[in-house]
Enzyme design. Structure first.
Site, short mmCIF file in Angstrom:
data_model
loop_
_atom_site.label_atom_id
_atom_site.label_comp_id
_atom_site.label_asym_id
_atom_site.label_seq_id
_atom_site.Cartn_x
_atom_site.Cartn_y
_atom_site.Cartn_z
N ASP A 88 0.84 -1.19 0.00
CA ASP A 88 0.00 0.00 0.00
C ASP A 88 0.88 1.24 0.00
O ASP A 88 2.01 1.23 0.52
CB ASP A 88 -0.88 0.03 1.25
CG ASP A 88 -1.92 -1.07 1.26
OD1 ASP A 88 -2.20 -1.64 0.19
OD2 ASP A 88 -2.44 -1.37 2.35
N ILE A 89 0.36 2.33 -0.54
CA ILE A 89 1.14 3.56 -0.64
C ILE A 89 1.69 4.00 0.71
O ILE A 89 2.86 4.37 0.84
CB ILE A 89 0.28 4.70 -1.26
CG1 ILE A 89 -0.02 4.37 -2.73
CG2 ILE A 89 1.01 6.04 -1.16
CD1 ILE A 89 -0.91 5.40 -3.40
#
EC number: 5.4.99.-
Length: 314
Positions: A142-143
């Site tokens: 995930d970012i």
């Protein structure tokens, strides 16, 4: 117009007469509005041989020519972008992804991702993965998740590592800070699926059913103080948001993870989730390789703030 382009010829049937030409083309070729705008701006659409504007209404029998350039999918190298390398050899590169950096581009020409920096340093990675956008990366984070990722330098190495991920042969460990009651250790066996009303998140699928994916996590508490628990989570599957959704499902959401109702942490501009370690069998030497990522300073500061013991090797 472009050597790498496809020319389409469409004929307007009677039941389509009176439709706007851009909508007619979009429906026929499955193109987005943004892509259509680029085509019209470039003069790539002709009606009966004459360049057309997108508001034109078509009539039955008209011939519409559309030249659609092939979109470049390869990753744009960014030589000046920072790249944290934890370990590299002839087949693999282990990277330290910062929070806030996407793993790889989703759109042609996109920059600012880990893959952009990687292919600038190791151009051979660009051709290692099947999807050129991935730039050799074998998985995603995930970012807002920081930590260790692995990329391949050859197609053979990429295929071997991807097979290991798919076969649950990669040991993936995460560090997270949570609040709420949590046993000292345990397992979470809970299928997950995309939330029907919120596609950006997942939800438990206790009964299985359409879209449900098997998800297995193991956790152990490394330190406690008050309502806070610093935990290590090992996952054998790789479902979207698995660690976040599993911990939230057992009443211990990750600090700072607003999407899964985690407690806000003033001064922390991300959620407290760090991909601590990856261990896999090397595709060339067939020996085990374990690589760890140090805890980022902003997460270490949160542990110290809440009087939680920081592991000595963090």
């Amino acid at each position: 117009m472009n050597a790498s382009a496809t020319t389409h010829t469409l004929v307007v049937e009677a039941d389509k007469a009176g439709q706007r030409v851009d909508l007619f083309i979009g429906e026929a070729l499955g193109l987005s509005r943004a892509r259509l705008k680029k085509l019209f701006d470039a003069g790539a659409v002709k009606v009966d041989g004459r360049t057309a504007k997108k508001g034109l209404l078509v009539t039955a029998g008209q011939r519409i020519g559309v030249v659609v350039p092939e979109e470049r999918r390869e990753v744009v190298p960014e030589p000046g972008a920072p790249l944290g390398v934890l370990h590299e050899d002839e087949a693999l590169v282990f990277l330290d992804k910062p929070a806030g950096t996407p793993s790889h581009p989703l759109q042609p020409g996109e920059t600012g991702t880990l893959a952009n920096a990687l292919v600038a340093r190791h151009p051979e990675c660009a051709g290692a993965s099947e999807d050129e956008r991935e730039g050799g990366l074998c998985h995603r984070l995930d970012i807002e998740t920081s930590g260790v990722m692995v990329a391949a330098r050859t197609r053979e190495a990429w295929a071997a590592v991807r097979e290991a991920f798919g076969g649950r042969a990669v040991d993936k460990r995460y560090w997270a800070l949570v609040t709420g009651p949590l046993a000292d250790e345990g397992e979470i066996e809970l299928p997950l699926r995309h939330h029907p009303r919120h596609p950006d998140r997942v939800e438990p699928a206790v009964e299985g059913g359409e879209g449900a994916r098997e998800a297995h996590s193991e956790f152990r508490v490394l330190a406690r103080e008050g309502e806070y628990s610093f935990v290590e989570v090992r996952i054998s599957t790789g479902v979207l948001h698995q660690v976040r959704a599993h911990l939230a499902a057992v009443g211990a959401p990750i600090v700072g993870d607003a999407l899964y109702e985690g407690r806000e942490e003033p001064g922390l501009g991300r959620f407290f989730l760090h991909a601590r370690a990856l261990e896999l069998t090397h595709p060339v030497t067939h020996e085990p390789v374990r690589v760890t990522s140090p805890l980022p300073p902003e997460l270490r500061a949160v542990l110290e703030k809440h009087a939680l013991a920081v592991p000595p090797d963090a």
